[in-house]
Scaffold this active site. Sequence first.
Site, PDB file in Angstrom:
ATOM      1  N   LYS A   1      21.818  36.034  36.116  1.00 28.55           N
ATOM      2  CA  LYS A   1      20.770  35.947  35.084  1.00 28.55           C
ATOM      3  C   LYS A   1      21.360  35.272  33.858  1.00 28.55           C
ATOM      4  O   LYS A   1      22.574  35.202  33.660  1.00 28.55           O
ATOM      5  CB  LYS A   1      20.231  37.328  34.719  1.00 28.55           C
TER       6      LYS A   1
ATOM      7  N   ASP B   1      21.271  46.628  32.215  1.00 27.74           N
ATOM      8  CA  ASP B   1      20.737  45.400  32.809  1.00 27.74           C
ATOM      9  C   ASP B   1      20.234  45.586  34.235  1.00 27.74           C
ATOM     10  O   ASP B   1      19.534  44.718  34.765  1.00 27.74           O
ATOM     11  CB  ASP B   1      21.805  44.294  32.824  1.00 27.74           C
TER      12      ASP B   1
END
Length: 281
Positions: free
Chosen positions: A11, A136
């Site tokens: 990401k 996350d």
Amino acid sequence: MTPLVLPAPAKLNLMLHILGRRPDGYHELQTLFQFLEYGDELSFEPRGDGQIRLETALPGVDHDRNLIVRAARLLQAATGTTHGATIRLIKRLPLGGGIGGGSSDAATTLLGLDHLWGLDLGEDRLAALGLELGADVPVFVRGRAAFAEGVGERLTPVSPQEPWYLVAVPQVAVSTAEIFSAPELTRDSTPITVRSVLEQGGRNDCQPVVEQRYPEVRNALILLNKFVSARLTGTGGCVFGAFPDKAEADKVAAQLPDSLPRFVAKGSNVSSLHRTLQTLS
């Protein structure tokens, strides 16, 4: 039995604003996540003895402390299942790179073993388990580009542009704990809306701290800024720039020095993990 093979995509944090520090020591933040068509790969084989065995060792990471093993055992504890698994990892994402390697591996483990073991916990329950492993992890469990708030657990799905990215990988492992505890870190950014982020973008409040403490990151930003507006992702140390197509990104990548590892990948608003799982359902 054929192993279940799943991606664990990287990401990028396209922006990261830190609004303040909470009494529990965590930080209130706002960030925009987008996935990359690049990442680690995990394979899972069922075991009948209930053991979790990660066959791929990572330097400096004890087997039982690896997020993959912790995710698998957390899933076992939450469900009471007697299933086990042998897990293998192809590691492409750097440790301490700010592109979500460990968190993505943990999310792929939760989703992969939920499928392999036939648990069918559902996304909400798996995301809640993921939050126990790291702030996350839920965004990887959800699998959609998102504007995140709180400590990163409040997610609003978004659909930003999906450019090609050149990601440079300075050869340092940046400590997230170090950056978030730095006295010089900005902790009073003004809250912004999803709409303003998508229209105007944002900055990374961690970038000045990382640049000051990690010269390798500062030098990578200087190099990449000669060609494109470069930013830090997360707490680093990877830095990135966006391009309209692969050819442009490849052209710039070829001009960077051999001493700076890099890769080119397409941005994606839907995780490759979720696309793969959909083909299995």
